[in-house]
Motif scaffolding. Structure first.
Motif, PDB file in Angstrom:
ATOM      1  N   SER A 509       0.870  -1.173   0.000  1.00 15.01           N
ATOM      2  CA  SER A 509       0.000   0.000   0.000  1.00 15.01           C
ATOM      3  C   SER A 509       0.901   1.215   0.000  1.00 15.01           C
ATOM      4  O   SER A 509       2.066   1.146   0.418  1.00 15.01           O
ATOM      5  N   VAL A 510       0.361   2.335  -0.465  1.00 17.65           N
ATOM      6  CA  VAL A 510       1.183   3.551  -0.576  1.00 17.65           C
ATOM      7  C   VAL A 510       0.488   4.683   0.183  1.00 17.65           C
ATOM      8  O   VAL A 510      -0.113   5.578  -0.421  1.00 17.65           O
ATOM      9  N   PRO A 511       0.573   4.673   1.518  1.00 19.60           N
ATOM     10  CA  PRO A 511      -0.066   5.739   2.301  1.00 19.60           C
ATOM     11  C   PRO A 511       0.817   6.977   2.394  1.00 19.60           C
ATOM     12  O   PRO A 511       2.031   6.917   2.168  1.00 19.60           O
ATOM     13  N   VAL A 520       5.821  12.491   3.402  1.00 25.43           N
ATOM     14  CA  VAL A 520       6.478  11.457   2.591  1.00 25.43           C
ATOM     15  C   VAL A 520       5.423  10.436   2.169  1.00 25.43           C
ATOM     16  O   VAL A 520       4.520  10.099   2.936  1.00 25.43           O
ATOM     17  N   ARG A 521       5.540   9.942   0.924  1.00 26.40           N
ATOM     18  CA  ARG A 521       4.762   8.791   0.499  1.00 26.40           C
ATOM     19  C   ARG A 521       5.549   7.534   0.876  1.00 26.40           C
ATOM     20  O   ARG A 521       6.734   7.424   0.592  1.00 26.40           O
ATOM     21  N   ALA A 522       4.848   6.592   1.536  1.00 25.44           N
ATOM     22  CA  ALA A 522       5.518   5.390   2.024  1.00 25.44           C
ATOM     23  C   ALA A 522       4.974   4.158   1.329  1.00 25.44           C
ATOM     24  O   ALA A 522       3.862   4.162   0.786  1.00 25.44           O
ATOM     25  N   ILE A 523       5.774   3.099   1.335  1.00 30.92           N
ATOM     26  CA  ILE A 523       5.343   1.787   0.881  1.00 30.92           C
ATOM     27  C   ILE A 523       5.209   0.916   2.123  1.00 30.92           C
ATOM     28  O   ILE A 523       6.197   0.654   2.820  1.00 30.92           O
ATOM     29  N   ALA A 524       3.975   0.489   2.422  1.00 33.41           N
ATOM     30  CA  ALA A 524       3.723  -0.460   3.498  1.00 33.41           C
ATOM     31  C   ALA A 524       3.606  -1.842   2.860  1.00 33.41           C
ATOM     32  O   ALA A 524       2.728  -2.073   2.020  1.00 33.41           O
ATOM     33  N   ALA A 525       4.500  -2.742   3.217  1.00 34.89           N
ATOM     34  CA  ALA A 525       4.634  -4.012   2.486  1.00 34.89           C
ATOM     35  C   ALA A 525       4.459  -5.213   3.402  1.00 34.89           C
ATOM     36  O   ALA A 525       4.840  -5.187   4.582  1.00 34.89           O
ATOM     37  N   THR A 526       3.892  -6.261   2.824  1.00 29.88           N
ATOM     38  CA  THR A 526       3.754  -7.549   3.502  1.00 29.88           C
ATOM     39  C   THR A 526       4.213  -8.647   2.550  1.00 29.88           C
ATOM     40  O   THR A 526       3.699  -8.742   1.422  1.00 29.88           O
ATOM     41  N   ALA A 527       5.167  -9.456   2.975  1.00 28.39           N
ATOM     42  CA  ALA A 527       5.637 -10.566   2.147  1.00 28.39           C
ATOM     43  C   ALA A 527       4.674 -11.735   2.322  1.00 28.39           C
ATOM     44  O   ALA A 527       4.582 -12.329   3.405  1.00 28.39           O
ATOM     45  N   PHE A 594       5.063   3.607  -8.129  1.00 30.09           N
ATOM     46  CA  PHE A 594       4.028   3.721  -7.109  1.00 30.09           C
ATOM     47  C   PHE A 594       3.845   5.125  -6.548  1.00 30.09           C
ATOM     48  O   PHE A 594       3.232   5.310  -5.494  1.00 30.09           O
ATOM     49  N   GLY A 595       4.372   6.128  -7.207  1.00 32.63           N
ATOM     50  CA  GLY A 595       4.071   7.498  -6.828  1.00 32.63           C
ATOM     51  C   GLY A 595       4.736   8.000  -5.565  1.00 32.63           C
ATOM     52  O   GLY A 595       4.269   8.973  -4.966  1.00 32.63           O
ATOM     53  N   THR A 596       5.843   7.378  -5.131  1.00 34.87           N
ATOM     54  CA  THR A 596       6.537   7.900  -3.954  1.00 34.87           C
ATOM     55  C   THR A 596       7.397   9.111  -4.297  1.00 34.87           C
ATOM     56  O   THR A 596       7.840   9.825  -3.405  1.00 34.87           O
ATOM     57  N   ASP A 634      -2.847  -1.673  -2.396  1.00 33.24           N
ATOM     58  CA  ASP A 634      -2.858  -0.925  -3.657  1.00 33.24           C
ATOM     59  C   ASP A 634      -2.325  -1.749  -4.812  1.00 33.24           C
ATOM     60  O   ASP A 634      -2.721  -1.546  -5.968  1.00 33.24           O
ATOM     61  N   ALA A 635      -1.390  -2.657  -4.539  1.00 32.65           N
ATOM     62  CA  ALA A 635      -0.791  -3.435  -5.618  1.00 32.65           C
ATOM     63  C   ALA A 635      -0.279  -4.762  -5.083  1.00 32.65           C
ATOM     64  O   ALA A 635       0.010  -4.898  -3.879  1.00 32.65           O
TER      65      ALA A 635
END
Length: 808
Positions: A509-511, A520-527, A594-596, A634-635
Motif C-alpha cells: 500500500s502507498v499511504p 512522505v509517500r511510504a510503501i507499506a509491504a507484507t511478504a 508507485f508514486g513515492t 494498492d498493488a
C-alpha cells in the motif's frame, strides 16, 4: 629596475609569442571546458523550475460542468480555461495506434496557449485554420509524430451528450457520429503535465480556435489550469474548496514537479562531476605546460643574471609571462564556454529549458574566469621560482638518474635499441635540454586511469538499467488492486497463491505519512510468499514493526541516517493523527511505479508496523485494526519462480488480468541520466587526448633534444632501423608503465565513483568490471602509443650524423 624587467619581457614576447599564444589557447580550451560543464550543471538544475515559472501551473481542475466561480476563489491567482472534446480512436499517418486512455485533445484559447505549452520545434498554428495543431513531445517520442504528421479525429456529435455521459459512468462507448477532422502537426510542444514523473504518459493535441468553432456543440469537458497566489502553501485550502464545486477533481502538479526536478538532478550532478574532474585534468595539463615553457625560456637566464638581473626580477619576469597567458586564456575560456552552451542541457532538461541556445551565465563564467586566472598564477609560481634559481645552466652537462629497469634490461641481454628506448622513456635528462619524462608518465597514467574508470562507470550504468532489482524493482510485474477500474485484489491474490510457479508475492500500500515533520509517500509491504520484493541499497529491509527504510533523498532531507530514530506520524482510519518512533535500518531503492516520488524519495515499513502506528493501544484498538486491515492493498508485486514454467505462468496471469497488470519500467531519473551518459565518456576522452598529447610531446621533444646522442650512435654504427626502434621502444615503455599503474588506479577510481553515485541516487551500488574490456583497453593503449611514435621514429631514422653533430 622594473624597467629592465619590462624591457626583457617585451623582447621575450617578440621571440616567444607563438608559444605564448599556444599556451593561452591551451588555458582557454581547458578552462573553457570546465566553465562550460559548470554552467551546464547550473543550467540543467534550474531548467524545470524556470520552465514552471514561465509555463507551469499549481493544479489542473477537471469538471463535468463549467466552473466560472473558480477564478473568484481567494487562493487563485490565474485561471486558463481548457475544453476537452470527445472523439473516437484517432487515426495517425505515423502508422501507429495511439493509446486512447492517455490521449486528449485540449482546446486552449490563443492567449493562453503560449502560457500552457512551450514550443519545442516548428511554429505556432494559424488560429484561423481548423486543420493545424500542436502535438506534445510525448507523441513525438513514443509514436513518431513529427512536423507534417496528419492525425484524423472522429468527433462526437452534439446529439451524443447523454451517450457520452453514460459511457463516463461505465456504460457502452458510443461510436462518434460527428465529422472527422484531419489536423496537421505544425509544432511540437511541452506542457507541464506531459513531463514524466513516475505516472502514466500523457499524449496531448492542441488544435486551433477555428477547430473549436468547427466542433461547436461537440460534447466536451471543461478543465482549468490554475496558478495559486501562494503556490503549494495554499493548495490544501484550494483543493478543499474546488472539490466542492460540482464534484470537480483537482490534480496536484506540485508533487509531480518535485519528482521531475529530482529526476533531472542526476544530470546536474553529472555535469558538476565532469566540471570538477575536468578541472583537475586542466590543472595537471596547464601546470605541465607552464613548467615546460619556463624550462624552454630559461636558457638565457644565466646571461641575464650576469647582466645584473636578480633572482627576484627573473621570477617576476616568469610571472609576467604567466599573467599574460592567464588573462588571455581566461578571456578565451569565456568565449569557449559561451560557444559550448548550446550543447546543454540534454534529455528532459533540454525540453524544459525556456531559453535554449547560446547562454552566458555571468555568475559561473565570470567568477570561473577570475578563478582560472588565480589558479594559473599559482601554477606558474613554482616554475618561475625554479627558473630564477638557474645559474650557468649552459655550462653544466646534462645529467640523468640511471633507471633500474633499463639497467636490468641491459643485464638481461636485451638489444641495444630496446635498452636505449627504455632509458629514454624513464630517465629524465637535465640541463638546458631537459626531457619531460615525468610529466609524460604522469599524463599517460592519468589518461589510462581515466579511460579505465570511464569503462567501469559505463558498464556499471548499463548493468543498472538492465537489472530492475538494482533500481528498486526486484518484482517482474504488479497487479493494481485498488482504484478506479481495478479488479478484486483478493481474487487475484488467491489465484497467485495457488500457483506454485509464482515464487514471490508481496502486498503493498502507498499511504501518506510524515517523517520528522516532512510529508512522505511510504510503501507499506507484507511478504506473502518469499522475501519482500523491495531492494535495499545499504543496510537491510524493515522486518520489525518499529523499523523503516528511507530513500537517499528523503534521508538527506529529514537529516537521518541508518540507525537513527525518527518520529513517524500517520492517520488512523477514523482520521485521528498518531505518532510513534521508528528506527531507520536501511537505505532503499524505490521503484518509480508507485508514486513515492521516484528514485531516492519515499519510505518503507511493514504493513503490520503501519497498522500498529495507526492503531496504538487504546479501548478502540481492535475496531481500528479491523478497519485498517479491511482496506485493500494498492498493488500485488510478483516474481516468477526460476525457469520456463515460472515465466509461462506469469505470462498467463498477466494475460488474464491485462487491464490491471503492469511490468516495471526504468525510472525516469535513469532514463535522463542515460541520455547524458556521455558525461564519463566525454571526460575519459578529454583526459585520454591530454595523455596522448603529452606522450606525443615527449616523443617529439626527445627526438629533437637528443640530436647529439643520435648522431654519436649513428657514427659508431647504429643503422636507421635501430634508431626508429629506439623511439618505438620508448613509446612502448611509457605505454606499459601507464597500463601497469593506470588500470588498477582506474578500476579502483571507477568503482569508488560508481558507489558514491549510486548511493547518492538511491540505487543498489554494484560496480561491474569487464575483463575483456580492460584487456581491449590495454591493447589499444599499446597500439595507439606506437602509432604516435611513427612520425618521430621516421624523423629520427632519416637523420644524418654530420648534420646532427654540427648542430651542437
Amino acid at each position: 629596475m622594473m624597467g629592465a624587467v619590462w624591457l626583457v619581457f617585451a623582447a621575450k614576447l617578440r621571440r616567444h609569442w607563438r608559444s605564448w599564444l599556444l599556451l593561452s589557447l591551451l588555458i582557454a580550451v581547458a578552462s573553457g571546458f570546465v566553465l562550460a560543464a559548470a554552467a551546464a550543471g547550473r543550467r540543467t538544475d534550474s531548467a524545470f523550475p524556470r520552465y514552471v515559472a514561465s509555463h507551469g501551473y499549481d493544479a489542473i481542475v477537471y469538471s463535468v460542468r463549467p466552473l466560472p466561480q473558480l477564478a473568484r476563489l481567494p487562493e487563485v491567482a490565474q485561471v486558463t480555461p481548457v475544453k476537452m472534446p470527445f472523439y473516437g480512436q484517432p487515426r495517425c499517418s505515423c502508422q501507429r495506434r495511439i493509446d486512447m486512455s492517455a490521449f486528449s485533445v485540449r482546446e486552449v484559447r490563443p492567449a493562453g496557449l503560449r502560457r500552457v505549452a512551450k514550443l519545442v520545434a516548428g511554429r505556432m498554428p494559424d488560429q484561423s485554420s481548423p486543420h493545424e495543431a500542436l502535438a506534445s513531445f510525448t507523441l513525438e517520442r513514443d509514436y513518431g509524430v513529427h512536423l507534417g504528421t496528419v492525425i484524423g479525429l472522429p468527433m462526437a456529435a452534439a446529439s451524443q451528450w447523454h451517450a457520452v455521459f453514460r459511457a463516463m459512468a461505465g456504460g457502452p462507448v458510443p461510436k462518434p457520429a460527428g465529422p472527422t477532422i484531419a489536423v496537421r502537426v505544425v509544432g511540437i510542444v511541452a506542457a507541464e503535465n506531459e513531463f514524466p514523473a513516475g505516472q502514466s504518459p500523457a499524449y496531448d493535441l492542441y488544435p486551433t480556435q477555428a477547430f473549436a468553432e468547427a466542433t461547436r456543440g461537440t460534447p466536451a469537458l471543461p478543465a482549468y489550469y490554475v496558478r495559486l497566489r501562494h503556490g503549494q502553501a495554499g493548495f490544501g485550502r484550494f483543493e478543499a474548496k474546488a472539490s466542492g464545486l460540482n464534484g470537480a477533481g483537482v490534480q496536484d502538479l506540485a508533487r509531480p514537479a518535485a519528482a521531475i526536478i529530482s529526476s533531472i538532478h542526476p544530470q546536474a550532478v553529472g555535469w558538476a562531476v565532469l566540471a570538477a574532474l575536468a578541472g583537475l585534468v586542466a590543472i595537471a595539463v596547464v601546470g605541465q605546460a607552464l613548467a615546460r615553457q619556463a624550462s624552454a625560456e630559461n636558457t638565457d637566464h644565466a646571461a641575464l643574471a650576469a647582466l645584473g638581473l636578480s633572482p627576484r626580477q627573473l621570477a617576476a619576469l616568469g610571472m609576467l609571462r604567466t599573467l599574460a597567458a592567464a588573462v588571455a586564456g581566461a578571456a578565451g575560456a569565456m568565449v569557449v564556454a559561451t560557444l559550448l552552451s548550446p550543447l546543454a542541457p540534454v534529455g528532459e532538461a533540454r525540453l524544459a529549458e525556456p531559453s535554449p541556445g547560446l547562454s552566458f551565465d555571468a555568475v559561473v563564467i565570470g567568477l570561473g574566469a577570475l578563478a582560472a586566472v588565480a589558479v594559473v598564477l599559482v601554477l606558474g609560481m613554482l616554475p618561475a621560482l625554479r627558473a630564477a634559481r638557474v645559474r650557468g645552466a649552459a655550462d653544466r652537462g646534462p645529467a640523468t638518474r640511471p633507471s633500474a629497469v633499463a639497467s636490468a634490461a641491459a643485464a638481461a641481454g636485451v638489444p641495444a635499441s630496446a635498452v636505449i628506448g627504455i632509458r629514454h622513456a624513464l630517465e629524465r635528462r637535465r640541463g638546458t635540454r631537459t626531457i619531460p619524462v615525468g610529466t609524460a608518465l604522469i599524463g599517460s597514467v592519468a589518461a589510462v586511469a581515466a579511460v579505465c574508470a570511464t569503462a567501469v562507470f559505463g558498464t556499471s550504468l548499463a548493468h543498472l538499467t538492465t537489472t530492475p532489482a538494482l533500481y528498486g524493482a526486484p518484482f517482474q510485474a504488479y497487479f493494481n488492486a485498488s482504484g478506479p477500474g481495478a479488479t478484486d485484489g483478493r481474487s487475484v491474490l488467491t489465484e497467485l497463491k495457488r500457483d506454485r510457479a509464482i515464487g514471490r508475492i508481496t502486498l503493498v500500500s502507498v499511504p501518506a505519512i510524515t517523517v520528522n515533520h516532512i510529508s512522505v509517500r511510504a510503501i507499506a509491504a507484507t511478504a506473502v510468499r518469499g522475501r519482500m520484493l523491495l531492494s535495499a541499497a545499504e543496510g537491510r529491509l524493515p522486518a520489525a514493526n518499529d523499523e523503516m527504510a528511507l530513500g537517499a533523498s528523503t534521508m538527506r532531507r529529514i537529516g537521518a541516517g541508518i540507525g537513527s530514530l525518527v518520529r513517524v506520524s500517520v492517520t488512523s482510519p477514523d482520521g485521528a493523527p498518531h505518532a510513534r518512533p521508528f528506527r531507520v535500518v536501511g537505505l532503499l531503492a524505490f521503484p518509480g511505479d508507485f508514486g513515492t516520488g521516484g528514485l531516492g524519495t519515499g519510505a518503507a515499513l511493514t504493513t503490520a508496523g503501519y497498522i500498529g502506528a495507526q492503531c496504538p493501544p487504546s479501548p478502540g484498538q481492535a475496531r481500528c485494526r479491523r478497519a485498517a486491515e479491511a482496506r485493500p492493498a494498492d498493488a500485488i508485486l510478483v516474481r516468477a519462480a526460476p525457469g520456463p514454467a515460472g515465466s509461462t505462468a506469469l505470462a498467463g496471469h498477466i494475460h488474464r488480468h491485462h487491464d490491471n497488470a503492469s511490468r516495471s519500467v526504468v525510472p525516469v531519473a535513469l532514463v535522463n541520466f542515460g541520455g547524458s551518459a556521455s558525461f564519463p565518456l566525454l571526460l575519459g576522452a578529454v583526459v585520454a587526448l591530454c595523455g596522448l598529447a603529452t606522450l606525443a610531446h615527449l616523443l617529439v621533444v626527445s627526438v629533437a633534444r637528443r640530436r647529439t646522442e643520435r648522431g654519436l650512435l649513428m657514427a659508431i654504427g647504429m643503422v636507421r632501423r635501430q634508431l626508429a626502434a629506439i623511439v618505438f621502444w620508448q613509446a612502448t615503455t611509457v605505454a606499459v608503465a601507464a597500463i601497469a599503474a593506470g588500470i588498477p588506479l582506474g578500476i579502483a577510481a571507477g568503482q569508488a565513483i560508481w558507489r558514491a553515485f549510486a548511493i547518492s541516487l538511491g540505487v543498489v551500488p554494484v560496480p561491474v568490471v569487464q575483463a575483456w574490456l580492460i584487456g581491449a583497453l590495454a591493447a589499444s593503449v599499446l597500439l595507439t602509443a606506437n602509432a604516435l611514435a611513427t612520425v618521430p621514429a621516421v624523423t629520427a631514422a632519416r637523420s644524418r650524423p654530420g648534420q646532427l653533430l654540427r648542430t651542437e
